[in-house]
Design a protein around this motif. Structure first.
Motif, PDB file in Angstrom:
ATOM      1  N   GLU A  48      -4.210 -12.627  37.919  1.00 19.50           N
ATOM      2  CA  GLU A  48      -3.914 -11.203  38.042  1.00 19.50           C
ATOM      3  C   GLU A  48      -5.042 -10.415  37.389  1.00 19.50           C
ATOM      4  O   GLU A  48      -5.623 -10.841  36.384  1.00 19.50           O
ATOM      5  CB  GLU A  48      -2.574 -10.856  37.386  1.00 19.50           C
ATOM      6  CG  GLU A  48      -1.400 -11.571  38.024  1.00 19.50           C
ATOM      7  CD  GLU A  48      -0.053 -11.098  37.505  1.00 19.50           C
ATOM      8  OE1 GLU A  48       0.084  -9.886  37.214  1.00 19.50           O
ATOM      9  OE2 GLU A  48       0.851 -11.945  37.385  1.00 19.50           O
ATOM     10  N   GLY A  49      -5.345  -9.268  37.979  1.00 20.09           N
ATOM     11  CA  GLY A  49      -6.386  -8.396  37.443  1.00 20.09           C
ATOM     12  C   GLY A  49      -5.885  -6.973  37.334  1.00 20.09           C
ATOM     13  O   GLY A  49      -5.084  -6.514  38.153  1.00 20.09           O
ATOM     14  N   VAL A  50      -6.389  -6.274  36.314  1.00 21.26           N
ATOM     15  CA  VAL A  50      -5.980  -4.898  36.051  1.00 21.26           C
ATOM     16  C   VAL A  50      -7.234  -4.047  35.923  1.00 21.26           C
ATOM     17  O   VAL A  50      -8.177  -4.418  35.207  1.00 21.26           O
ATOM     18  CB  VAL A  50      -5.162  -4.797  34.744  1.00 21.26           C
ATOM     19  CG1 VAL A  50      -4.665  -3.369  34.530  1.00 21.26           C
ATOM     20  CG2 VAL A  50      -4.007  -5.779  34.747  1.00 21.26           C
ATOM     21  N   ASP A  51      -7.255  -2.888  36.602  1.00 21.81           N
ATOM     22  CA  ASP A  51      -8.397  -1.990  36.470  1.00 21.81           C
ATOM     23  C   ASP A  51      -7.991  -0.586  36.913  1.00 21.81           C
ATOM     24  O   ASP A  51      -7.055  -0.434  37.708  1.00 21.81           O
ATOM     25  CB  ASP A  51      -9.580  -2.477  37.316  1.00 21.81           C
ATOM     26  CG  ASP A  51     -10.909  -1.979  36.768  1.00 21.81           C
ATOM     27  OD1 ASP A  51     -11.517  -2.695  35.951  1.00 21.81           O
ATOM     28  OD2 ASP A  51     -11.323  -0.876  37.152  1.00 21.81           O
ATOM     29  N   ILE A  52      -8.716   0.410  36.401  1.00 22.50           N
ATOM     30  CA  ILE A  52      -8.415   1.796  36.764  1.00 22.50           C
ATOM     31  C   ILE A  52      -9.177   2.251  38.010  1.00 22.50           C
ATOM     32  O   ILE A  52      -8.925   3.335  38.517  1.00 22.50           O
ATOM     33  CB  ILE A  52      -8.721   2.761  35.600  1.00 22.50           C
ATOM     34  CG1 ILE A  52     -10.212   2.704  35.224  1.00 22.50           C
ATOM     35  CG2 ILE A  52      -7.835   2.453  34.397  1.00 22.50           C
ATOM     36  CD1 ILE A  52     -10.605   3.773  34.216  1.00 22.50           C
ATOM     37  N   SER A  53     -10.098   1.434  38.475  1.00 23.00           N
ATOM     38  CA  SER A  53     -10.925   1.830  39.617  1.00 23.00           C
ATOM     39  C   SER A  53     -10.338   1.309  40.926  1.00 23.00           C
ATOM     40  O   SER A  53     -10.350   0.099  41.180  1.00 23.00           O
ATOM     41  CB  SER A  53     -12.352   1.300  39.455  1.00 23.00           C
ATOM     42  OG  SER A  53     -13.081   1.440  40.662  1.00 23.00           O
ATOM     43  N   ASP A  96      -7.030 -10.800  33.817  1.00 23.92           N
ATOM     44  CA  ASP A  96      -8.276 -10.125  33.436  1.00 23.92           C
ATOM     45  C   ASP A  96      -7.975  -8.655  33.199  1.00 23.92           C
ATOM     46  O   ASP A  96      -7.604  -7.925  34.121  1.00 23.92           O
ATOM     47  CB  ASP A  96      -9.333 -10.282  34.534  1.00 23.92           C
ATOM     48  CG  ASP A  96     -10.719  -9.838  34.087  1.00 23.92           C
ATOM     49  OD1 ASP A  96     -10.814  -9.075  33.103  1.00 23.92           O
ATOM     50  OD2 ASP A  96     -11.703 -10.235  34.729  1.00 23.92           O
ATOM     51  N   LEU A  97      -8.134  -8.214  31.940  1.00 20.62           N
ATOM     52  CA  LEU A  97      -7.909  -6.826  31.567  1.00 20.62           C
ATOM     53  C   LEU A  97      -9.222  -6.062  31.727  1.00 20.62           C
ATOM     54  O   LEU A  97     -10.159  -6.251  30.964  1.00 20.62           O
ATOM     55  CB  LEU A  97      -7.425  -6.752  30.116  1.00 20.62           C
ATOM     56  CG  LEU A  97      -6.070  -7.404  29.832  1.00 20.62           C
ATOM     57  CD1 LEU A  97      -5.803  -7.434  28.332  1.00 20.62           C
ATOM     58  CD2 LEU A  97      -4.948  -6.671  30.560  1.00 20.62           C
ATOM     59  N   GLY A  98      -9.280  -5.200  32.745  1.00 22.97           N
ATOM     60  CA  GLY A  98     -10.534  -4.531  33.087  1.00 22.97           C
ATOM     61  C   GLY A  98     -11.351  -5.395  34.014  1.00 22.97           C
ATOM     62  O   GLY A  98     -12.527  -5.661  33.774  1.00 22.97           O
ATOM     63  N   CYS A  99     -10.726  -5.835  35.101  1.00 24.87           N
ATOM     64  CA  CYS A  99     -11.326  -6.871  35.957  1.00 24.87           C
ATOM     65  C   CYS A  99     -12.444  -6.357  36.844  1.00 24.87           C
ATOM     66  O   CYS A  99     -13.220  -7.158  37.374  1.00 24.87           O
ATOM     67  CB  CYS A  99     -10.257  -7.533  36.808  1.00 24.87           C
ATOM     68  SG  CYS A  99      -9.514  -6.436  38.064  1.00 24.87           S
TER      69      CYS A  99
END
Length: 245
Positions: free
Chosen positions: A64-69, A42-45
């Protein structure tokens, strides 16, 4: 109160950060995970709700998840442990556009996060970089259901209508194999949940220094929804496969 804190409160009762109800989410994941042992990304999970529901439904799945927060990722991590799927979930604190992985994924998701890439088509291009041969992309973004006002375009973005949106996706080499257009009930339920929850929090915490700001924000966003974009904004979620690689 910053944007992340407001968002966390707003989605307390609607953890999927998009105008989709539980049955729509379940059905989209079911279509996107035909084997049940896929590797998904998830891109921007955000808080990872899509991944958590997929992991709960499929005990052989890895995600897998990716996020800036960092706050959102902490929430995802806590919920994964609480729901018994933490051992099959990896989370990455970085920009979705900068994420790289040594392996490809059978399903790549990005629902309601196209702003991170600069629009729908750039999001699809980013998803393709992570997609295994024969894999699927599950993507959700807005469209204009009716001619929008200039104010609505300035507020939400320069979307196309539904048919043009799908045509643009197809022209980039993708074939829709499933999809969902959010209903009026789903769209309204999402808005009521977000701004109503913030308002309730403010009323329940009158002595909090952020209470007045939260109440004002809820009122302003509710007014924007009702007066500016409620009758024109739509949301489309597509399950896609590559037409040819």
């Amino acid at each position: 109160m910053n944007h992340e804190q407001l968002s966390a409160i707003a989605h307390t009762h609607h953890p999927v950060k998009a105008p989709l109800d539980d049955e729509s989410v379940r059905r989209l994941l079911e279509q996107g995970l035909p084997r049940g042992d896929e590797r998904i990304l998830d891109l921007g999970c955000g808080g990872g709700e899509w991944l958590l529901r997929a992991l709960e439904a499929h005990p052989r799945l890895h995600a897998e998840g990716v996020d800036i927060s960092p706050d959102a990722l902490d929430l995802a991590r806590r919920n994964a442990l609480r729901r018994g799927v933490g051992d099959r979930l990896a989370l990455h604190h970085r920009s979705a556009g900068e994420f790289s992985s040594p392996h490809a994924f059978d399903l790549v998701l990005s629902v309601g996060a196209s702003h991170a890439f600069g629009g729908l088509l750039p999001t699809l291009a980013a998803a393709r970089e992570h997609l295994a041969p024969g894999g699927r992309v599950l993507i959700g973004d807005g469209f204009w259901d009716r001619e929008p006002s200039p104010e609505a375009v300035e507020m939400l973005g320069d979307f196309a209508d539904l048919a043009t949106t799908v045509d643009r996706v197809v022209a980039e080499g993708w074939t829709p194999v499933y999809g969902h257009v959010s209903t009026r009930a789903e769209l309204d339920a999402y808005e009521w949940a977000c701004w109503g929850t913030i308002a309730s929090w403010a009323l329940d915490h009158p002595d909090d220094p952020d209470s007045a700001q939260a109440l004002e924000t809820a009122a302003a966003r509710r007014s924007e929804w009702l007066h500016v974009y409620r009758d024109t904004f739509g949301f489309l979620t597509l399950l896609l496969r590559r037409t040819a690689d």
